[in-house]
Write an enzyme that holds these catalytic residues in place. Structure first.
Site, PDB file in Angstrom:
ATOM      1  N   ALA A 122       0.791  -1.239   0.079  1.00  0.00           N
ATOM      2  CA  ALA A 122       0.107   0.074   0.006  1.00  0.00           C
ATOM      3  C   ALA A 122       0.805   1.289   0.086  1.00  0.00           C
ATOM      4  CB  ALA A 122      -0.987  -0.115   1.313  1.00  0.00           C
ATOM      5  N   ASN A 188       1.957  -3.716   7.549  1.00  0.00           N
ATOM      6  CA  ASN A 188       2.911  -4.479   6.891  1.00  0.00           C
ATOM      7  C   ASN A 188       3.706  -3.475   6.074  1.00  0.00           C
ATOM      8  OD1 ASN A 188       2.322  -7.362   6.725  1.00  0.00           O
ATOM      9  ND2 ASN A 188       0.229  -6.446   6.611  1.00  0.00           N
ATOM     10  N   HIS A 218      -0.854   6.975   3.852  1.00  0.00           N
ATOM     11  CA  HIS A 218       0.521   6.567   4.207  1.00  0.00           C
ATOM     12  C   HIS A 218       1.472   7.817   3.886  1.00  0.00           C
ATOM     13  CE1 HIS A 218      -1.121   2.561   4.934  1.00  0.00           C
ATOM     14  NE2 HIS A 218      -1.523   2.712   3.673  1.00  0.00           N
TER      15      HIS A 218
HETATM   16  N1  LIG Z   1       2.159  -5.181   2.079  1.00  0.00           N
HETATM   17  C1  LIG Z   1       0.928  -4.489   2.276  1.00  0.00           C
HETATM   18  O1  LIG Z   1       0.934  -3.290   1.973  1.00  0.00           O
HETATM   19  C2  LIG Z   1      -0.340  -5.069   2.764  1.00  0.00           C
HETATM   20  C3  LIG Z   1      -0.369  -6.574   3.286  1.00  0.00           C
HETATM   21  N2  LIG Z   1      -1.641  -6.947   3.552  1.00  0.00           N
HETATM   22  C4  LIG Z   1      -1.628  -8.373   4.179  1.00  0.00           C
HETATM   23  O2  LIG Z   1      -2.018  -9.056   3.327  1.00  0.00           O
HETATM   24  C5  LIG Z   1      -2.585 -10.361   3.801  1.00  0.00           C
HETATM   25  C6  LIG Z   1      -4.073 -10.457   3.175  1.00  0.00           C
HETATM   26  O3  LIG Z   1      -4.774  -9.332   3.290  1.00  0.00           O
HETATM   27  P1  LIG Z   1      -6.504  -9.485   3.003  1.00  0.00           P
HETATM   28  O4  LIG Z   1      -6.711 -10.347   1.811  1.00  0.00           O
HETATM   29  O5  LIG Z   1      -7.000  -8.252   3.089  1.00  0.00           O
HETATM   30  O6  LIG Z   1      -6.727 -10.521   4.459  1.00  0.00           O
HETATM   31  P2  LIG Z   1      -8.335 -11.355   4.619  1.00  0.00           P
HETATM   32  O7  LIG Z   1      -8.347 -11.655   5.849  1.00  0.00           O
HETATM   33  O8  LIG Z   1      -9.321 -10.673   3.712  1.00  0.00           O
HETATM   34  O9  LIG Z   1      -7.969 -12.679   3.839  1.00  0.00           O
HETATM   35  C7  LIG Z   1      -7.057 -13.624   4.709  1.00  0.00           C
HETATM   36  C8  LIG Z   1      -7.090 -15.141   3.900  1.00  0.00           C
HETATM   37  O10 LIG Z   1      -6.062 -15.910   4.414  1.00  0.00           O
HETATM   38  C9  LIG Z   1      -6.717 -17.036   4.896  1.00  0.00           C
HETATM   39  N3  LIG Z   1      -5.972 -17.672   5.872  1.00  0.00           N
HETATM   40  C10 LIG Z   1      -5.731 -17.360   7.122  1.00  0.00           C
HETATM   41  N4  LIG Z   1      -4.723 -18.232   7.663  1.00  0.00           N
HETATM   42  C11 LIG Z   1      -4.160 -18.823   6.609  1.00  0.00           C
HETATM   43  C12 LIG Z   1      -3.156 -19.842   6.473  1.00  0.00           C
HETATM   44  N5  LIG Z   1      -2.627 -20.197   7.761  1.00  0.00           N
HETATM   45  N6  LIG Z   1      -2.653 -20.541   5.610  1.00  0.00           N
HETATM   46  C13 LIG Z   1      -3.309 -20.046   4.219  1.00  0.00           C
HETATM   47  N7  LIG Z   1      -4.487 -19.287   4.341  1.00  0.00           N
HETATM   48  C14 LIG Z   1      -4.972 -18.406   5.446  1.00  0.00           C
HETATM   49  C15 LIG Z   1      -8.103 -16.783   5.181  1.00  0.00           C
HETATM   50  O11 LIG Z   1      -8.903 -17.879   5.290  1.00  0.00           O
HETATM   51  C16 LIG Z   1      -8.437 -15.644   4.179  1.00  0.00           C
HETATM   52  O12 LIG Z   1      -8.885 -16.335   3.184  1.00  0.00           O
HETATM   53  C17 LIG Z   1      -2.809 -10.003   5.405  1.00  0.00           C
HETATM   54  O13 LIG Z   1      -1.988 -10.538   5.925  1.00  0.00           O
HETATM   55  C18 LIG Z   1      -2.396  -8.452   5.310  1.00  0.00           C
HETATM   56  O14 LIG Z   1      -2.131  -8.041   6.493  1.00  0.00           O
HETATM   57  C19 LIG Z   1      -2.731  -6.225   3.525  1.00  0.00           C
HETATM   58  C20 LIG Z   1      -2.647  -5.032   3.197  1.00  0.00           C
HETATM   59  C21 LIG Z   1      -1.693  -4.261   2.772  1.00  0.00           C
HETATM   60  O1  LIG Z   2      -3.505  -1.707   3.018  1.00  0.00           O
HETATM   61  C1  LIG Z   2      -2.852  -0.681   3.754  1.00  0.00           C
HETATM   62  O2  LIG Z   2      -3.525   0.524   3.806  1.00  0.00           O
HETATM   63  C2  LIG Z   2      -1.778  -1.248   4.901  1.00  0.00           C
HETATM   64  C3  LIG Z   2      -1.847  -2.359   5.444  1.00  0.00           C
HETATM   65  O3  LIG Z   2      -3.330  -2.867   5.783  1.00  0.00           O
HETATM   66  C4  LIG Z   2      -0.927  -3.086   5.829  1.00  0.00           C
HETATM   67  O4  LIG Z   2       0.293  -2.638   5.473  1.00  0.00           O
HETATM   68  O5  LIG Z   2      -0.807  -4.096   6.316  1.00  0.00           O
END
Ligand SMILES: NC(=O)C1=CN([C@@H]2O[C@H](COP(=O)(O)OP(=O)(O)OC[C@H]3O[C@@H](n4cnc5c(N)ncnc54)[C@H](O)[C@@H]3O)[C@@H](O)[C@H]2O)C=CC1
Ligand SMILES: O=C([O-])CC(=O)C(=O)O
Length: 265
Positions: A122, A188, A218
């Site tokens: 993000a 993250n 951000h």
């Molecule tokens: N790098 C970045 O800027 C960002 C990173 N993220 C991260 O990305 C990830 C996914 O985000 P979202 O899709 O919004 O979350 P979400 O909560 O909507 O989806 C997570 C999915 O992972 C599954 N899950 C949970 N534990 C698991 C495991 N051990 N193995 C496999 N699947 C599993 C859940 O059942 C669900 O399908 C989160 O960890 C979040 O923190 C989110 C936003 C920004």
């Molecule tokens: O998507 C965003 O705004 C940031 C976020 O959740 C993350 O860094 O985990």
């Protein structure tokens, strides 16, 4: 030519957005399925496969796996895939705040001659940060601002009365070690900044709950021998998950497109 097998770990807001967006685009790429442990719900839509174990997934020989699940999945599943020679895009990169996890991922990638790719997610400006670091950085600061609902289920709930918050309130000031560890679904981005810049201990982080915020903001500020820069991103959230910015899902799609393109821009 058959299209590559692209698989996500997790099938939540981010993976669904990736699947829909790839489908709409003209790259010819699509998400073939996902890995989610048996005890978690997640039906596979038509045309997609679901794997319940990493061994089954490895047997299917995916060309690229995208982790978009949890920090635990980065620790528990990603090393095994890398060791099997499968490239992995990591989205829950806050898990890389733990030196042991990084060492395991690096060793596994070396063994399997595979690559672990951390997404920008993000946030932006990481290209500048990476280049500026080569001449020496003096300070790097990140400020994250989200509406109170986006901080539900985090330690902010114990510190603030989130549903009744009347004004923007800082609830965390510290380094990226704690921020990445304690807010695994919200910060993250602090890991992306830390990895590109001064590292987790020396990256300053401030987190704000703001009832007037319409999206996820951000801010990144860096100073060093190169000069200085300051950027502000005003991100719209993903409709399915207000903690996650749409840009984060787009950055995953971009990492996938880049992986399969012959010209890396
Ligand atoms: N790098 C970045 O800027 C960002 C990173 N993220 C991260 O990305 C990830 C996914 O985000 P979202 O899709 O919004 O979350 P979400 O909560 O909507 O989806 C997570 C999915 O992972 C599954 N899950 C949970 N534990 C698991 C495991 N051990 N193995 C496999 N699947 C599993 C859940 O059942 C669900 O399908 C989160 O960890 C979040 O923190 C989110 C936003 C920004
Ligand atoms: O998507 C965003 O705004 C940031 C976020 O959740 C993350 O860094 O985990």
């Amino acid at each position: 030519m058959t299209s590559p097998l692209i698989v996500s770990i997790g099938f939540g807001a981010m993976a669904r957005s990736l699947a829909a967006s790839l489908e709409k685009g003209d790259s010819g790429l699509h998400l073939g399925g996902f890995l989610v442990p048996e005890h978690l719900p997640n039906d596979a839509p038509a045309g997609m496969q679901r794997w319940n174990s990493v061994d089954e997934l490895i047997a299917a020989k995916p060309d690229l796996v995208i982790e978009c699940a949890t920090h635990e999945a980065v620790r528990e599943t990603v090393p095994q895939l890398l060791e099997a020679g499968i490239d992995v895009v990591i989205v829950s990169i806050g898990a890389l705040g733990d030196a042991g996890t990084v060492a395991r991922i690096e060793a596994a990638a070396k063994t399997g001659r595979a690559r672990a790719i951390a997404v920008s997610g993000a946030i932006g400006g990481l290209d500048v940060l990476r280049s500026a670091k080569l001449a020496g950085l003096d300070s790097v600061a990140y400020i994250g601002r989200k509406p109170p609902t986006a901080w539900k289920g985090t330690p902010a709930e114990q510190l603030l009365d989130l549903p009744n918050l009347k004004e923007a309130t800082v609830f965390y000031e510290g380094d990226a070690v704690e921020a990445a560890r304690d807010y695994p679904k919200n910060t993250n981005v602090t890991a992306a900044v830390a990895l590109a810049g001064l590292g987790f201990k020396d990256t300053r982080v401030r987190l704000i709950a703001d009832p007037a915020a319409s999206g996820n903001t951000h801010e990144l500020e860096a100073k060093g021998a190169f000069g200085s820069f300051h950027i502000l991103l005003n991100n719209k959230p993903l409709p399915e998950n207000p903690k996650t910015s749409w840009l984060a899902a787009l950055s995953v799609e971009q990492a996938v497109l880049r992986h399969f393109s012959s010209l890396e821009v």
